[in-house]
Design a protein around this motif. Structure first.
Motif, PDB file in Angstrom:
ATOM      1  N   GLU A 149       0.809  -1.211   0.000  1.00 35.99           N
ATOM      2  CA  GLU A 149       0.000   0.000   0.000  1.00 35.99           C
ATOM      3  C   GLU A 149       0.848   1.268   0.000  1.00 35.99           C
ATOM      4  OE1 GLU A 149      -3.469   2.106  -0.307  1.00 35.99           O
ATOM      5  OE2 GLU A 149      -3.264  -0.071  -0.372  1.00 35.99           O
ATOM      6  N   GLU A 150       1.950   1.253   0.757  1.00 32.84           N
ATOM      7  CA  GLU A 150       2.807   2.443   0.819  1.00 32.84           C
ATOM      8  C   GLU A 150       3.379   2.784  -0.559  1.00 32.84           C
ATOM      9  OE1 GLU A 150       6.935   1.422   2.615  1.00 32.84           O
ATOM     10  OE2 GLU A 150       5.552  -0.120   3.343  1.00 32.84           O
ATOM     11  N   TYR A 151       3.660   1.764  -1.366  1.00 31.09           N
ATOM     12  CA  TYR A 151       4.173   2.009  -2.717  1.00 31.09           C
ATOM     13  C   TYR A 151       3.079   2.529  -3.631  1.00 31.09           C
ATOM     14  CZ  TYR A 151       8.101  -0.824  -1.069  1.00 31.09           C
ATOM     15  OH  TYR A 151       9.156  -1.331  -0.354  1.00 31.09           O
ATOM     16  N   VAL A 152       1.869   2.034  -3.436  1.00 29.27           N
ATOM     17  CA  VAL A 152       0.743   2.493  -4.243  1.00 29.27           C
ATOM     18  C   VAL A 152       0.505   3.982  -3.997  1.00 29.27           C
ATOM     19  CG1 VAL A 152      -1.740   2.265  -4.668  1.00 29.27           C
ATOM     20  CG2 VAL A 152      -0.334   0.214  -4.350  1.00 29.27           C
ATOM     21  N   VAL A 153       0.596   4.392  -2.735  1.00 33.41           N
ATOM     22  CA  VAL A 153       0.412   5.807  -2.398  1.00 33.41           C
ATOM     23  C   VAL A 153       1.487   6.659  -3.077  1.00 33.41           C
ATOM     24  CG1 VAL A 153       0.467   7.476  -0.501  1.00 33.41           C
ATOM     25  CG2 VAL A 153      -0.762   5.321  -0.222  1.00 33.41           C
ATOM     26  N   GLU A 154       2.734   6.224  -3.008  1.00 34.45           N
ATOM     27  CA  GLU A 154       3.823   6.965  -3.652  1.00 34.45           C
ATOM     28  C   GLU A 154       3.666   6.993  -5.168  1.00 34.45           C
ATOM     29  OE1 GLU A 154       6.242   8.857  -2.272  1.00 34.45           O
ATOM     30  OE2 GLU A 154       5.241   8.452  -0.379  1.00 34.45           O
ATOM     31  N   LEU A 155       3.257   5.865  -5.733  1.00 36.06           N
ATOM     32  CA  LEU A 155       3.027   5.813  -7.180  1.00 36.06           C
ATOM     33  C   LEU A 155       1.915   6.769  -7.589  1.00 36.06           C
ATOM     34  CD1 LEU A 155       3.311   1.994  -7.808  1.00 36.06           C
ATOM     35  CD2 LEU A 155       4.722   3.762  -8.877  1.00 36.06           C
ATOM     36  N   TYR A 156       0.880   6.844  -6.776  1.00 36.62           N
ATOM     37  CA  TYR A 156      -0.225   7.743  -7.080  1.00 36.62           C
ATOM     38  C   TYR A 156       0.256   9.193  -7.059  1.00 36.62           C
ATOM     39  CZ  TYR A 156      -4.783   9.931  -7.139  1.00 36.62           C
ATOM     40  OH  TYR A 156      -5.863  10.698  -7.494  1.00 36.62           O
ATOM     41  N   ARG A 157       1.085   9.540  -6.088  1.00 36.46           N
ATOM     42  CA  ARG A 157       1.649  10.898  -6.030  1.00 36.46           C
ATOM     43  C   ARG A 157       2.486  11.194  -7.272  1.00 36.46           C
ATOM     44  NH1 ARG A 157       3.327  10.422   0.226  1.00 36.46           N
ATOM     45  NH2 ARG A 157       1.264  10.814   1.085  1.00 36.46           N
ATOM     46  N   LEU A 158       3.302  10.208  -7.686  1.00 33.49           N
ATOM     47  CA  LEU A 158       4.103  10.386  -8.904  1.00 33.49           C
ATOM     48  C   LEU A 158       3.214  10.539 -10.129  1.00 33.49           C
ATOM     49  CD1 LEU A 158       7.102   7.920  -8.564  1.00 33.49           C
ATOM     50  CD2 LEU A 158       7.222  10.388  -8.869  1.00 33.49           C
ATOM     51  N   LYS A 159       2.155   9.753 -10.170  1.00 32.85           N
ATOM     52  CA  LYS A 159       1.200   9.828 -11.279  1.00 32.85           C
ATOM     53  C   LYS A 159       0.660  11.240 -11.410  1.00 32.85           C
ATOM     54  CE  LYS A 159      -3.630   8.459 -12.058  1.00 32.85           C
ATOM     55  NZ  LYS A 159      -3.920   9.568 -12.849  1.00 32.85           N
ATOM     56  N   LEU A 160       0.264  11.823 -10.303  1.00 34.39           N
ATOM     57  CA  LEU A 160      -0.279  13.176 -10.333  1.00 34.39           C
ATOM     58  C   LEU A 160       0.789  14.191 -10.736  1.00 34.39           C
ATOM     59  CD1 LEU A 160      -2.467  13.128  -7.099  1.00 34.39           C
ATOM     60  CD2 LEU A 160      -3.238  12.891  -9.478  1.00 34.39           C
ATOM     61  N   LYS A 161       1.994  14.016 -10.223  1.00 32.95           N
ATOM     62  CA  LYS A 161       3.080  14.953 -10.488  1.00 32.95           C
ATOM     63  C   LYS A 161       3.542  14.888 -11.942  1.00 32.95           C
ATOM     64  CE  LYS A 161       7.612  16.264  -8.698  1.00 32.95           C
ATOM     65  NZ  LYS A 161       8.634  15.989  -7.688  1.00 32.95           N
ATOM     66  N   ARG A 162       3.679  13.670 -12.466  1.00 34.31           N
ATOM     67  CA  ARG A 162       4.226  13.481 -13.812  1.00 34.31           C
ATOM     68  C   ARG A 162       3.177  13.349 -14.902  1.00 34.31           C
ATOM     69  NH1 ARG A 162       9.368   9.460 -12.960  1.00 34.31           N
ATOM     70  NH2 ARG A 162      10.392  10.704 -11.354  1.00 34.31           N
ATOM     71  N   GLY A 163       1.940  13.113 -14.497  1.00 38.18           N
ATOM     72  CA  GLY A 163       0.874  12.967 -15.484  1.00 38.18           C
ATOM     73  C   GLY A 163       0.974  11.696 -16.294  1.00 38.18           C
ATOM     74  N   ARG A 164       1.545  10.654 -15.693  1.00 38.12           N
ATOM     75  CA  ARG A 164       1.693   9.356 -16.374  1.00 38.12           C
ATOM     76  C   ARG A 164       0.941   8.299 -15.590  1.00 38.12           C
ATOM     77  NH1 ARG A 164       7.482   7.697 -17.450  1.00 38.12           N
ATOM     78  NH2 ARG A 164       6.447   6.429 -18.997  1.00 38.12           N
ATOM     79  N   ALA A 165       0.448   7.311 -16.282  1.00 35.34           N
ATOM     80  CA  ALA A 165      -0.287   6.232 -15.633  1.00 35.34           C
ATOM     81  C   ALA A 165       0.612   5.464 -14.665  1.00 35.34           C
ATOM     82  CB  ALA A 165      -0.844   5.270 -16.688  1.00 35.34           C
ATOM     83  N   MET A 166       0.023   5.008 -13.571  1.00 36.81           N
ATOM     84  CA  MET A 166       0.782   4.248 -12.583  1.00 36.81           C
ATOM     85  C   MET A 166       1.388   2.992 -13.196  1.00 36.81           C
ATOM     86  SD  MET A 166      -1.670   4.819  -9.239  1.00 36.81           S
ATOM     87  CE  MET A 166      -1.041   3.422  -8.375  1.00 36.81           C
ATOM     88  N   THR A 167       0.669   2.348 -14.090  1.00 32.36           N
ATOM     89  CA  THR A 167       1.201   1.132 -14.714  1.00 32.36           C
ATOM     90  C   THR A 167       2.447   1.446 -15.538  1.00 32.36           C
ATOM     91  OG1 THR A 167      -0.384   1.419 -16.520  1.00 32.36           O
ATOM     92  CG2 THR A 167      -0.964  -0.159 -14.789  1.00 32.36           C
ATOM     93  N   LYS A 168       2.457   2.598 -16.190  1.00 31.97           N
ATOM     94  CA  LYS A 168       3.644   2.981 -16.959  1.00 31.97           C
ATOM     95  C   LYS A 168       4.821   3.251 -16.038  1.00 31.97           C
ATOM     96  CE  LYS A 168       1.389   4.497 -21.094  1.00 31.97           C
ATOM     97  NZ  LYS A 168       1.604   5.187 -22.318  1.00 31.97           N
ATOM     98  N   LEU A 169       4.562   3.904 -14.901  1.00 31.62           N
ATOM     99  CA  LEU A 169       5.624   4.165 -13.933  1.00 31.62           C
ATOM    100  C   LEU A 169       6.196   2.857 -13.379  1.00 31.62           C
ATOM    101  CD1 LEU A 169       3.959   7.115 -11.981  1.00 31.62           C
ATOM    102  CD2 LEU A 169       5.886   7.275 -13.578  1.00 31.62           C
ATOM    103  N   VAL A 170       5.307   1.925 -13.057  1.00 34.68           N
ATOM    104  CA  VAL A 170       5.746   0.633 -12.517  1.00 34.68           C
ATOM    105  C   VAL A 170       6.534  -0.143 -13.565  1.00 34.68           C
ATOM    106  CG1 VAL A 170       4.953  -1.625 -11.689  1.00 34.68           C
ATOM    107  CG2 VAL A 170       3.920   0.467 -10.796  1.00 34.68           C
TER     108      VAL A 170
END
Length: 55
Positions: free
Chosen positions: A8-29
């Motif tokens: 869950e902690e990684y999902v939260v960080e990924l979501y923050r990155l998603k908002l900041k970078r405007g990229r889908a979480m799956t692409k970031l992962v």
């Protein structure tokens, strides 16, 4: 297909990155996994090269 659980902690960080970078979480992962696997492969190849030189 096997789908590992992401902490869950990684999902939260990924979501923050998603908002900041405007990229889908799956692409970031996928990007993070690709970079990690490439790094591991390079380290393995370097390790094998050292073994061949010494043995």
């Amino acid at each position: 297909m096997y789908s590992p659980k992401i902490k869950e902690e990684y999902v939260v960080e990924l979501y923050r990155l998603k908002l900041k970078r405007g990229r889908a979480m799956t692409k970031l992962v996928n990007e993070a996994i690709r970079e990690y696997l490439e790094k591991q492969k390079k380290q393995e190849e370097e390790s094998n090269g050292r073994e061949e030189l010494s043995g």
